[in-house]
Motif scaffolding. Structure first.
Motif, PDB file in Angstrom:
ATOM      1  N   THR A 216     -13.457 -48.632  35.416  1.00  0.00           N
ATOM      2  CA  THR A 216     -14.069 -47.833  34.359  1.00  0.00           C
ATOM      3  C   THR A 216     -15.345 -47.183  34.853  1.00  0.00           C
ATOM      4  O   THR A 216     -15.642 -46.030  34.520  1.00  0.00           O
ATOM      5  CB  THR A 216     -14.352 -48.699  33.120  1.00  0.00           C
ATOM      6  OG1 THR A 216     -13.148 -49.335  32.702  1.00  0.00           O
ATOM      7  CG2 THR A 216     -14.890 -47.850  31.979  1.00  0.00           C
ATOM      8  N   ALA A 217     -16.130 -47.913  35.652  1.00  0.00           N
ATOM      9  CA  ALA A 217     -17.359 -47.338  36.208  1.00  0.00           C
ATOM     10  C   ALA A 217     -17.040 -46.120  37.063  1.00  0.00           C
ATOM     11  O   ALA A 217     -17.724 -45.088  36.990  1.00  0.00           O
ATOM     12  CB  ALA A 217     -18.107 -48.384  37.026  1.00  0.00           C
ATOM     13  N   ALA A 218     -15.989 -46.220  37.876  1.00  0.00           N
ATOM     14  CA  ALA A 218     -15.600 -45.082  38.701  1.00  0.00           C
ATOM     15  C   ALA A 218     -15.157 -43.908  37.839  1.00  0.00           C
ATOM     16  O   ALA A 218     -15.477 -42.745  38.130  1.00  0.00           O
ATOM     17  CB  ALA A 218     -14.482 -45.496  39.653  1.00  0.00           C
ATOM     18  N   ALA A 219     -14.436 -44.194  36.746  1.00  0.00           N
ATOM     19  CA  ALA A 219     -13.985 -43.125  35.853  1.00  0.00           C
ATOM     20  C   ALA A 219     -15.154 -42.461  35.145  1.00  0.00           C
ATOM     21  O   ALA A 219     -15.201 -41.228  35.007  1.00  0.00           O
ATOM     22  CB  ALA A 219     -13.000 -43.686  34.828  1.00  0.00           C
ATOM     23  N   VAL A 220     -16.124 -43.254  34.689  1.00  0.00           N
ATOM     24  CA  VAL A 220     -17.299 -42.689  34.020  1.00  0.00           C
ATOM     25  C   VAL A 220     -18.139 -41.887  35.008  1.00  0.00           C
ATOM     26  O   VAL A 220     -18.653 -40.809  34.682  1.00  0.00           O
ATOM     27  CB  VAL A 220     -18.126 -43.805  33.362  1.00  0.00           C
ATOM     28  CG1 VAL A 220     -19.494 -43.292  32.924  1.00  0.00           C
ATOM     29  CG2 VAL A 220     -17.376 -44.375  32.170  1.00  0.00           C
TER      30      VAL A 220
END
Length: 484
Positions: free
Chosen positions: A167-171
Motif C-alpha cells: 500500500t505504501a508503494a501504491a500511495v
C-alpha cells in the motif's frame, strides 16, 4: 507552476529551539525529500511553509511563492496525524471540504472527490464513516483531501508511515502521479523516514540535523550525512541492551497471559442518520504467552489495531477471551473487558496508534509516572526510561509539544513504567530514526525477556523478523505461522 522559497526560519517553543535559520528553495515542479533524526523539526518546517504554525510558538522567517505571499489553498499540507485533518463524518464529505471551499459546483466537487480517492488508493467508499476507518485508511483519506484541494505545492508529512509495504508503494506512486499530472505539475516536499522508498523519485534530499539546522542539501546519491537516518542499504541496528529486570511485570504470569478463541468485533456508531455496522474482526484465534513478543501483522485496514483494543479490554468482543488465573480481577473475573479501569491499568500497558490519546499530565516527567503513581507502584522506572528513550531533556515540556516520534516513545515509556504483565504496542516504531528505533525495539525485547507478554501491531519488517505471530486478512481470518 511556482517557485517556493523559505528564508531564515527559526521556531522556538519556550526554551526549546525547534528549527534554526532554515533556508529552503523548491523550484516549480521539483520534488524534495526532507529528512532528519526524530525531533529535528521536520514537521515544523512543513507547518511553517503551509502557514499553520500555532500561536504557542515564536517564529521568524518568510515564505514566498513566486515572490509573493501564498494565497489560501495554493500550498496543501498532509499532516503527520491524519486525525488532525478530519473535518466531516463520512469519507466523501471529508474529501469534499477543499473543493467546496474553493467554490466549485456540486457535480465538479464529487468528480474531484472520486478522482482524489482513486489517486490516494482510498477504497473504503465515500459513504464510509471516518470514525470506523483504520489508521492506514485515515492516512489515505487525508491524502485524498489534500489532493482534492488541487494545491500548487504539496507538503506531505510521513504519508506512508502506517501503511503496509504494497500500500505504501501504491500511495507513493499516487503522489508522484499527482505531482506530474500533465494538466497540473506540482512541487513536492515530503517528510519520511523511508529514504529508500523515496530516494529514487526525488530531485534533492535536504537533511536537518539534531540542532534544527540544515546539515546537507543535494542529490540523493550524494547526500548521505547522518548516521541515524535510514539511508538506502543501511540495515537495522542492533536493539539496545536494557538492564535485566528493569521491565519485570509486577504481576508474574506462567504460560499464556491472554488466550482468545473465535474473537469478533463489529463497529457501530450512533448518529442522526442510521449507519450500517462494520465487521472489523471475525473468527480470530490468538494467544499471548508470557515472556515472548508476538507480532500482529496484516495489510492496512485488516483489523490489527482493533485486535489490540480487544486484547487490552477496551471493547467487548464476541467469542472467548480469557486472561491467565494470575491476572484475575475482583471476584475472579478473567475477561479483560469486565475489569475495572484500575484493574486494566494494573495488568495491561497500551500504546495506541495515536499516542497522544493516552496523555493526561501537564509535563513529560509527570506523564511517564502517572499510571505507576496512581497504582502505588512508585516511579523508579520512569526516569530510567526517559533517559533510554532520549526524552530526559524534555521532562519539563508538555507532551503535546513533542514531535510525533517523541510522543510515541513517551507513550511506550508511560506504559512500561507501571510494570504491566501485558504490553500492547500499536506501530511503536513509526517515526523513529535508526537510533531511536534501536531503543524502542530493545525495550520491547527486554519487556518480553523480563516476563511480560508483548504484542506488537506493525508493518515494520525489521521488527517482525521471523517471529511467529498472528497475521490478519481483512479482519476475517487469523493465520498462525511465520509473520508476513
Amino acid at each position: 507552476m511556482a517557485d517556493l522559497t523559505l528564508r531564515g526560519l527559526t521556531v522556538t517553543s519556550g526554551d526549546r529551539v525547534l528549527v534554526r535559520d532554515v533556508d529552503l528553495d523548491v523550484a516549480a515542479g521539483e520534488r524534495v525529500l526532507l529528512v532528519g533524526p526524530s525531533g529535528a523539526g521536520k514537521s515544523t518546517v512543513l507547518r511553517a511553509l503551509a502557514g499553520l504554525l500555532d500561536d504557542e510558538v515564536d517564529a521568524t522567517g518568510d515564505v514566498r511563492l513566486d515572490g509573493r505571499a501564498p494565497a489560501p489553498g495554493e500550498i496543501g499540507l498532509l499532516v503527520q496525524d491524519p486525525l488532525d485533518a478530519v473535518v466531516a463524518e463520512t469519507a466523501g464529505r471529508d474529501t469534499a471540504f477543499g473543493p467546496e471551499n474553493a467554490g466549485r459546483d456540486r457535480a465538479r466537487t464529487w468528480r474531484e472527490v472520486a478522482r482524489a480517492h482513486r489517486a490516494a488508493r482510498f477504497t473504503a467508499g465515500r459513504d464510509r464513516e471516518v470514525a470506523t476507518l483504520s489508521g492506514g485508511e485515515r492516512q489515505r483519506l487525508a491524502l485524498a483531501g489534500t489532493l482534492a484541494a488541487d494545491p500548487a505545492v504539496l507538503l506531505l508529512d510521513e504519508p506512508t508511515s502506517m501503511l503496509d509495504a504494497p500500500t505504501a508503494a501504491a500511495v507513493r506512486a499516487a503522489v508522484l502521479d499527482a505531482v506530474r499530472e500533465p494538466s497540473r505539475t506540482r512541487s513536492l516536499v515530503v517528510v519520511d523516514h523511508d529514504l529508500a522508498g523515496w530516494a529514487p523519485h526525488v530531485d534533492r534530499v535536504v537533511v536537518l540535523g539534531a540542532d534544527g539546522r540544515v546539515a546537507a542539501d543535494g542529490p540523493p546519491a550524494a547526500t548521505r550525512t547522518g548516521d541515524d537516518l535510514w539511508w538506502p542499504g543501511r540495515g537495522a541496528p542492533d536493539p539496545v541492551d536494557v538492564p535485566a529486570g528493569l521491565l519485570a511485570p509486577v504481576l508474574a504470569v506462567a504460560g499464556d497471559a491472554l488466550r482468545g478463541e473465535g474473537l469478533g468485533l463489529v463497529a457501530t456508531r450512533r448518529s442522526l442518520r442510521p449507519r450500517p455496522p462494520v465487521t472489523v474482526l471475525a473468527g480470530v484465534d490468538v494467544r499471548l504467552p508470557a515472556g515472548a513478543l508476538t507480532p500482529v501483522t496484516g495489510g492496512s485496514g485488516s483489523g490489527k489495531s482493533s485486535l489490540l483494543r480487544v486484547l487490552a479490554g477496551l471493547v467487548r468482543p464476541t467469542g472467548r477471551l480469557l486472561a491467565a488465573p494470575e491476572l484475575a480481577g475482583a471476584r475472579g473475573r478473567r475477561t479483560p473487558h469486565a475489569w475495572t479501569s484500575a484493574e486494566l491499568a494494573a495488568r495491561t500497558g497500551w500504546v495506541p496508534q495515536f499516542p497522544e490519546h493516552t496523555f493526561v499530565a501537564a509535563t513529560v516527567a509527570e506523564e511517564v509516572d502517572v499510571t505507576a503513581r496512581v497504582l502505588g507502584r512508585g516511579s523508579a522506572r520512569g526516569h530510567v526510561l526517559l533517559e533510554l528513550l532520549g526524552l530526559a531533556g524534555h521532562a519539563h515540556l508538555n507532551p503535546f509539544r513533542l514531535s510525533g516520534g517523541e510522543q510515541r516513545r513517551l507513550a511506550l515509556a508511560s506504559a512500561l513504567a507501571a510494570g504491566p504483565a501485558v504490553l500492547l504496542a500499536d506501530e511503536p516504531t513509526v517515526g523513529q530514526d535508526r537510533g531511536t528505533w534501536a531503543v524502542v525495539t530493545g525495550l520491547l525485547a527486554a519487556a518480553a525477556r523480563d516476563g511480560a507478554a508483548v504484542a506488537v501491531s506493525t508493518h515494520d519488517e525489521r521488527l517482525v523478523g521471523g517471529a511467529r505471530g498472528v497475521h490478519l486478512r481483512a479482519g476475517t481470518t487469523a493465520v498462525r505461522g511465520e509473520a508476513a
